[in-house]
Write an enzyme that holds these catalytic residues in place. Structure first.
Site, PDB file in Angstrom:
ATOM      1  N   GLY A  16      21.178  45.763  25.694  1.00 41.14           N
ATOM      2  CA  GLY A  16      21.418  44.409  26.200  1.00 41.14           C
ATOM      3  C   GLY A  16      21.667  43.378  25.103  1.00 41.14           C
ATOM      4  N   HIS A  75      16.400  56.976  32.071  1.00 41.09           N
ATOM      5  CA  HIS A  75      16.782  55.710  31.428  1.00 41.09           C
ATOM      6  C   HIS A  75      15.515  54.919  31.089  1.00 41.09           C
ATOM      7  CE1 HIS A  75      18.457  51.745  30.743  1.00 41.09           C
ATOM      8  NE2 HIS A  75      19.614  52.362  30.505  1.00 41.09           N
ATOM      9  N   GLU A  92      19.666  56.178  23.260  1.00 40.30           N
ATOM     10  CA  GLU A  92      19.722  54.724  23.468  1.00 40.30           C
ATOM     11  C   GLU A  92      18.475  54.060  22.873  1.00 40.30           C
ATOM     12  OE1 GLU A  92      22.218  53.396  26.942  1.00 40.30           O
ATOM     13  OE2 GLU A  92      20.382  54.092  27.866  1.00 40.30           O
ATOM     14  N   LYS A 149      23.779  49.639  36.381  1.00 44.96           N
ATOM     15  CA  LYS A 149      22.413  49.198  36.714  1.00 44.96           C
ATOM     16  C   LYS A 149      22.406  48.594  38.134  1.00 44.96           C
ATOM     17  CE  LYS A 149      21.615  48.629  31.831  1.00 44.96           C
ATOM     18  NZ  LYS A 149      20.834  48.037  30.769  1.00 44.96           N
ATOM     19  N   GLY A 168      26.539  49.716  29.148  1.00 45.06           N
ATOM     20  CA  GLY A 168      25.862  48.973  30.203  1.00 45.06           C
ATOM     21  C   GLY A 168      26.643  47.738  30.590  1.00 45.06           C
ATOM     22  N   ASN A 188      27.100  52.442  32.986  1.00 48.35           N
ATOM     23  CA  ASN A 188      25.850  52.259  33.726  1.00 48.35           C
ATOM     24  C   ASN A 188      25.834  50.833  34.285  1.00 48.35           C
ATOM     25  OD1 ASN A 188      23.288  52.132  34.733  1.00 48.35           O
ATOM     26  ND2 ASN A 188      22.252  52.189  32.748  1.00 48.35           N
TER      27      ASN A 188
HETATM   28  C1  PEP Z   1      21.981  50.767  28.952  1.00 52.33           C
HETATM   29  O1  PEP Z   1      20.989  50.113  29.278  1.00 52.33           O
HETATM   30  O2  PEP Z   1      22.132  51.945  29.327  1.00 52.33           O
HETATM   31  C2  PEP Z   1      22.997  50.130  28.099  1.00 52.33           C
HETATM   32  C3  PEP Z   1      23.802  50.891  27.430  1.00 52.33           C
HETATM   33  O3  PEP Z   1      23.005  48.750  28.101  1.00 52.33           O
HETATM   34  P1  PEP Z   1      23.904  47.735  27.233  1.00 52.33           P
HETATM   35  O4  PEP Z   1      25.240  48.386  26.971  1.00 52.33           O
HETATM   36  O5  PEP Z   1      24.022  46.530  28.092  1.00 52.33           O
HETATM   37  O6  PEP Z   1      23.144  47.500  25.979  1.00 52.33           O
END
Ligand code: PEP
Length: 255
Positions: A172, A96, A166, A11, A235, A9
């Site tokens: 993050g 999401h 998630e 973003k 992410g 992802n």
């Molecule tokens: C996300 O927001 O879908 C995600 C997995 O973010 P991160 O891996 O940066 O925590």
């Protein structure tokens, strides 16, 4: 044994299509030599025309991060499944937490999931709680998010669904702040139970369940080996080919 699924992802990154192509090619170059993993890169829609020209391997597919529930019409700023399909897009993330935070309700997400599936897209449906308390209220929260979508769904459509769990509080963060693997296993069992209640055991077993939030090279193998998941949603680490390929290599050796 089926391949491990890795969803990237991106973003609202990177800033330019030149950078996007560089990251995409960097990931694809090493993936073509690897067995046991299927990767889908969910990029910003604006980069699709360029990225679709680079697609070379069956191990890599293209996805988007959202689609609307109509094909065309007076819906300012929206993009439909029909519009992205010509760019070889097969997957879409929906629900999401960063979009739910902007006001998307469970019902709105459900409508988009049903439409995307009816147009043949594979949906990565994200669910996750904002916080965890000792009373376990987060289980009810996850159930509500799932049931809003599953209750209007035909069993045949289940083939087009993946569930990405998630926990929002871990997104993050650093690897050490991710969910512990025992709690992940417990949540995976809970999600399978809900799927089973709606569709029966055999179809429910086939739905891929993924984990996302703070996935890095160090913790990815344990999620796959002990967390009961079929793949990961990545992410920030997916914007760095070295880290993303590192995760891919680490999980296939742990299968
Ligand atoms: C996300 O927001 O879908 C995600 C997995 O973010 P991160 O891996 O940066 O925590």
């Amino acid at each position: 044994m089926s391949n491990v699924i890795l969803i990237a992802n991106w973003k609202m990154n990177p800033k330019t299509s030149v950078e996007a192509k560089k990251i995409f090619s960097g990931i694809q170059k090493d993936l073509v030599k690897m067995n046991g993993v299927d990767v889908c890169i969910c990029a910003p829609t604006i980069f699709l025309p360029e990225l679709s020209k680079l697609l070379k391997s069956k191990k890599v597919s293209l996805g988007v991060q959202d689609v609307f529930y109509e094909g065309t019409g007076a819906y300012t700023g929206q993009t439909s499944p029909e519009m992205v399909k010509p760019f070889k897009v097969t997957h879409t993330i929906l629900g999401h937490s960063e979009r739910r935070e902007l006001g998307e309700s469970n019902e709105f997400v459900a409508r988009k999931v049903h439409y995307a599936v009816s147009k043949g897209m594979t949906v990565v449906l994200c669910v996750g709680e904002r916080e965890r308390t000792d009373e376990g209220g987060y289980f009810t929260f996850i159930r509500d998010e799932l049931e809003a979508v599953l209750s209007g769904m035909k069993r045949a459509d289940l083939k087009k669904i993946m569930i990405a769990y998630e926990p929002i509080w871990a997104i993050g963060k650093r690897a050490e702040e991710a969910l512990d693997v025992t709690s992940l296993y417990e949540m995976v069992l809970f999600i399978r139970k809900i799927l089973t209640e709606h569709f029966g055991r055999a179809p429910a077993q086939k739905v891929p369940i993924l984990y996302g939030a703070a996935v890095k090279v160090d913790n990815a193998p344990q999620f796959i080996a002990e967390g009961g998941v079929n793949g990961l949603l990545v992410g920030s680490a997916s914007l760095d080919p070295k880290q993303f390929i590192g995760i891919s290599k680490a999980i296939v050796t742990k299968k």
